[in-house]
Design an enzyme around this catalytic site. Sequence first.
Site, mmCIF file in Angstrom:
data_model
loop_
_atom_site.group_PDB
_atom_site.id
_atom_site.type_symbol
_atom_site.label_atom_id
_atom_site.label_comp_id
_atom_site.label_asym_id
_atom_site.label_seq_id
_atom_site.Cartn_x
_atom_site.Cartn_y
_atom_site.Cartn_z
ATOM 1 N N ARG A 77 30.013 29.947 31.361
ATOM 2 C CA ARG A 77 30.870 30.826 30.420
ATOM 3 C C ARG A 77 30.260 32.204 30.470
ATOM 4 O O ARG A 77 31.215 33.122 30.800
ATOM 5 C CB ARG A 77 30.699 30.301 29.054
ATOM 6 N N HIS A 88 41.273 26.307 32.623
ATOM 7 C CA HIS A 88 40.385 26.581 31.708
ATOM 8 C C HIS A 88 40.702 26.051 30.306
ATOM 9 O O HIS A 88 41.651 27.125 29.513
ATOM 10 C CB HIS A 88 40.253 28.153 31.677
ATOM 11 N N TYR A 114 54.373 40.441 25.745
ATOM 12 C CA TYR A 114 54.966 41.840 26.127
ATOM 13 C C TYR A 114 54.730 42.518 27.278
ATOM 14 O O TYR A 114 55.013 43.470 28.194
ATOM 15 C CB TYR A 114 54.696 42.833 24.976
#
Length: 819
Positions: free
Chosen positions: A32, A78, A122
């Site tokens: 991580r 993931h 967006y």
Amino acid sequence: MSDNQSKIEELTLEDIMGDRFGRYSKYIIQERALPDVRDGLKPVQRRILFAMNQDGNTYDKAFRKSAKSVGNVMGNFHPHGDSSIYEALVRMSQNWKLRAPLIEMHGNNGSIDNDPPAAMRYTEARLSKISQEMLRDIDKETVDMVLNFDDTEYEPTVLPARFPNLLVNGATGISAGYATDIPPHNLNEVIDAVLHLVKHPNATTDELMQFVKGPDFPTGGIVQGIDGLKQAYQKGRGRVIVRSKTSTEELRGNKQLIRVSEIPYEVNKASLVKKIDEIRVMKKIDGISEVRDESDRDGLSIAIELKKDVNSKGILNYLYKNTDLQISYNFNMVAINKRRPERLGLGALLTSYVEYQREVITKRTNYNLAKSKERLHIVEGLIKALSILDQVISVIRASSDKKDAKSNLIKKFEFTEKQSEAIVSLQLYRLTNTDITALQNESKDLNADITRYQAILDDSGALNKVLVKELTAIKKTYGSPRKTVIQEKIEEIVVDRTVTVADEQVMVLVSHSGYLKRSSLRSYAASGDDNGLKEGDYPVYQRELNTLDHLLMFTNKGNLIYRPVHEITDMKWKDTGEHVSQTIGLQDDEVILKAYSFKNFTDPSYFLIATNDGFIKKTKLADFAPGRTWRKRATTYIKLKTDNAKVVNVKFINKGQFSGTVMLLSHNGYGLRYDIAEIPENGARAAGVKSMDLREDTIVDIALVKENDIVGIVTNRGAFKRMLVSEVAPTSRARRGVLIIRELKKDPHRIAGFVVISSTSALEVLTSRGQTHDIIPDEHPLGGRYSNGTFLIDVDSEGEPINIKNKLIIDSVNGEISK
């Protein structure tokens, strides 16, 4: 029931917590928070690049919605929240965070002001061109592939990373017990260092630093401190200073403007502008008239407009020291190396990368070699088949099906399984004379490739040439000039106090009991004779000073208290003031003995200090310059030998302006006088030298005297006498001295205090009952050495005299107490 009981284990909470936390720590360290030394990527970053590449979302294709890429990554590789994946994707697109962004994005991807990016529905994203170098040759078995979380797809454990991404783009992360902070570097410099290391495997850090000059932040700026860089590149940990790039512009009306064009790495520009404006509003420095953020598409620009005739250099130094215009950057180059977190220096980091690239090239070459041999085998079979084409066709036509045809070709012409498969799959148009020529040329090329691949595998020098050639090509394609300037020395920031302190005249008072205050001259003038002190307290220092002056206060216990005048609490003159014990701890019986003010500590003058137990010394003014802890504790200006010892006086002497003698009087009535040159200079913490042979006696006071001076002496029985200094002949230091009062068998006189009489002042005697008794010296005759003087004070009603001093007369010009 017995089966269930047999599965129950009794473990301590410590063992369970240790085991579980150990597993958790291993996971977040390896999977991580920390980058891999080989490709410089954390797992989420690696998975984003791989998934986008697998999806064909590359730099030469149209942009795609970020939400689609995030969904692919989350669904396939993931299994974490979409927000963390999107944040990682956005960061890889931010050109103020990465030196070589790996993602291109359309839409709002945040800003250097720490504005959040637009929602992923967006924005649109695709891999940048340089990220293709991170993924190049991944399809040629160059890296290990493992099953994903649900065993439905394979994902890479590391990317091929054909350029040193860990140094070029840097990394930051925090895990359990480990953290990393690797700054971005210049691609050209890092590749040059790698090329040098390939040719010189034992290159030292100093040699590599000839190529890697230091960090090259995407935000530019100035890095100071070669020593810190050397330490960081040798040990993986070091500290440098990162400073903004500024320039000064001249404006009309004798004004100036400080233009900030580059700021330190990862500094929030909006917060920086706000902090500078707060300094202006709060008037922490007087000289900034306006702060504007003028950044636009052409680049960053912060305008700090100054007032007329101000010190721009001083203001800039203050801003460097008190805002993020200058920060310290701490290297902590930790990465996963061979599945273990390690702190690596520059040499070790680049060596690991070179070893990995050799491994990638070797695996790629083996793959290409196998593919070429396989293809050559097929081509040789096709050439053989075309040379006996009629026989081959006859066999195929006589066969019952494809399987039978393959079997017959193998039996009759000794083709292999793969060759026979290629022959029966051959299209009719290939049966031309032109095609046999093409196959022969292909065979020739394949043989050349096989020879070249084998040479690379057999010769490390040939492999290194391939590595050098490919890195050089990447440098030529993607290299860019350095943005950050490297400076050898860390410039010490000296903030001129005239920048931070308003130049103002004020009245300052220090009292015997330890009260301290400053007031405006207007408040002082309006207060008349009321100085606000408590009954029984009196000023030891009162004078008009400048806010830029320094104040030293000496206590009777050998402690020195320093205050810059501008930091003394400003209050009305009628207020009592602030007690020094509010910030500096004092003993119960500790009082302020003397106070002096100075413009600076460079004056070559000195202090004369004497104690009641017979020690004296001279100490330079420079020795009393304040240290770092002056706000929290007092410093020692003389070492006292015993708990009962105390300082009786501190005299300031201008060097070269006094050449007289020092006079000491003891409690039992002895006087001693000697040249001041006999007193040696000592440091602030020294005890000094012996001043007088006391023999169970104590020093009452000292005075600087000349031959024609007159002293006033008061005894414990209330007697006062005037005596010429010449009555005590000058001798040498540390003697017993001469008796200056007549010894009586019953109730003898003991000296309570003495003072040099000024021609214009009256004397004031303080008694044990807190009363004062004024004396006009000229009204009393001169007495000889053996005179006990005239009785003036009724000790039964007023109390015993304990001190005598000149009457406090405030000079109307400068407010100084006359001596």
